[in-house]
Design an enzyme around this catalytic site. Structure first.
Site, PDB file in Angstrom:
ATOM      1  N   ILE A 110       0.825  -1.203   0.000  1.00  0.00           N
ATOM      2  CA  ILE A 110       0.000   0.000   0.000  1.00  0.00           C
ATOM      3  C   ILE A 110       0.863   1.257   0.000  1.00  0.00           C
ATOM      4  CG2 ILE A 110      -0.236   0.162   2.508  1.00  0.00           C
ATOM      5  CD1 ILE A 110      -3.218   0.929   1.967  1.00  0.00           C
TER       6      ILE A 110
ATOM      7  N   GLY B  65       0.665  -5.255   1.604  1.00  0.00           N
ATOM      8  CA  GLY B  65      -0.563  -5.427   0.840  1.00  0.00           C
ATOM      9  C   GLY B  65      -0.412  -6.331  -0.365  1.00  0.00           C
TER      10      GLY B  65
ATOM     11  N   ASP C  78      -1.424  -9.705   0.640  1.00  0.00           N
ATOM     12  CA  ASP C  78      -2.888  -9.804   0.615  1.00  0.00           C
ATOM     13  C   ASP C  78      -3.375 -10.103  -0.798  1.00  0.00           C
ATOM     14  OD1 ASP C  78      -3.900  -8.760   3.419  1.00  0.00           O
ATOM     15  OD2 ASP C  78      -2.373  -7.320   2.811  1.00  0.00           O
TER      16      ASP C  78
ATOM     17  N   GLU D  29       2.945  -5.498   7.821  1.00  0.00           N
ATOM     18  CA  GLU D  29       2.052  -4.665   8.622  1.00  0.00           C
ATOM     19  C   GLU D  29       2.453  -4.614  10.096  1.00  0.00           C
ATOM     20  OE1 GLU D  29      -0.414  -5.819   5.019  1.00  0.00           O
ATOM     21  OE2 GLU D  29       1.119  -6.752   6.289  1.00  0.00           O
TER      22      GLU D  29
ATOM     23  N   ASP E   2      -5.054  -6.338   7.298  1.00  0.00           N
ATOM     24  CA  ASP E   2      -6.522  -6.320   7.354  1.00  0.00           C
ATOM     25  C   ASP E   2      -7.204  -6.438   5.993  1.00  0.00           C
ATOM     26  OD1 ASP E   2      -5.916  -3.825   6.317  1.00  0.00           O
ATOM     27  OD2 ASP E   2      -6.754  -2.670   7.977  1.00  0.00           O
TER      28      ASP E   2
END
Length: 270
Positions: free
Chosen positions: A66, A121, A124, A144, A152
């Site tokens: 991110i 990210g 993810d 993270e 998340d």
């Protein structure tokens, strides 16, 4: 084909090549990334000509995760009221989750080709793909934890089914970096290639092989495997019986059987 600011998309041989296209920013995931990935995968779902997807990153790295500037922008939106801040943050998180749900829920198989950094990210994202492949220089990290938060957007929910609970806990609690060979040994990636060029070539070959199969059969197989993540064996058997009661009436079955008997390559309709 639609032009995107965070992606480039090409279609050839029934395979869509979706490339994160911000190499000057290490393919970090900015605001455009999160909205455009939903549009891209909606197009993939709606386009019958697409039978398989290869997801890669332009340049030396897959993605650094991110965009921190985006996180800073969210922080600037927070006020003094805890309840309203929580409401805002929850809404933002669910929106980001929906972006990777679009990948996970895609009816077509999605193959991730990973080189260089695959951080935060980006983990993810690849967890939402069907299969993952890496170049030897790939570096993975669930970052993270090092910025004081729990991942998340899907890592902690999807990876236990891919690498196992204990290994996920170690990687998530420590945030340590691990390489392509360890990723292969724990089941995160299926295969390791010598460099990016051989990675893309190899993954494209696999995607084309999938694309040559019956799209009805491939979609059904993916749907059954995905269903089994959250259901028991009896539920899964009942579901596939209902599914195939319709899908076995497809002409693809007759085409495949005739090709097998005549030792010819089958040609399936989109």
């Amino acid at each position: 084909m639609t032009q995107y600011s965070a992606f480039s998309v090409e279609l050839a041989d029934n395979v869509a090549h979706v490339q994160i296209n911000r190499p000057e920013k290490i393919n970090s995931m900015n605001a455009a990334f999160w909205s455009e990935i939903v549009e891209v995968f909606q197009w993939i779902d709606d386009t019958d000509e697409v039978r398989a997807v290869v997801l890669s990153g332009a340049g030396k790295h897959f993605s650094s995760g991110i965009d921190l500037m985006m996180l800073a922008g969210v922080a600037n939106e927070l006020g003094k009221d805890v309840g309203r801040n929580a409401r805002l943050l929850r809404r933002k998180i669910l929106t980001l989750q929906a972006s990777f749900n679009a990948v996970d829920n895609c009816r077509k198989p999605v193959l991730a080709a990973i080189q260089g950094y695959c951080l935060g990210g980006a983990i993810d994202l690849i967890a939402a793909c069907d299969m993952r492949y890496a170049a030897e220089d790939a570096q993975f990290s669930i970052k993270e934890i090092d910025i004081g938060m729990a991942a998340d957007v899907g890592t902690l929910q999807r990876l236990p089914r891919i690498v196992g609970d204990g290994m996920l806990r170690e990687l998530a609690y420590t945030g340590r970096t691990f390489g392509a060979e360890e990723a292969r040994s724990i089941g995160l990636v299926n295969r390791v290639y010598g460099d990016k060029d051989s990675l893309i070539e190899g993954v494209m070959d696999i995607a084309r092989e999938i694309a040559a199969k019956s799209p009805i059969a491939v979609a059904g197989t993916k749907a059954m495997i995905s269903y089994m993540r959250d259901h028991g064996i009896d539920d899964g058997l009942e579901y596939v019986a209902t599914w195939n009661a319709a899908m076995l009436q497809s002409t693809d079955l007759r085409v495949a059987m005739a090709a097998h008997m005549s030792k010819q390559k089958p040609e399936f309709l989109d």
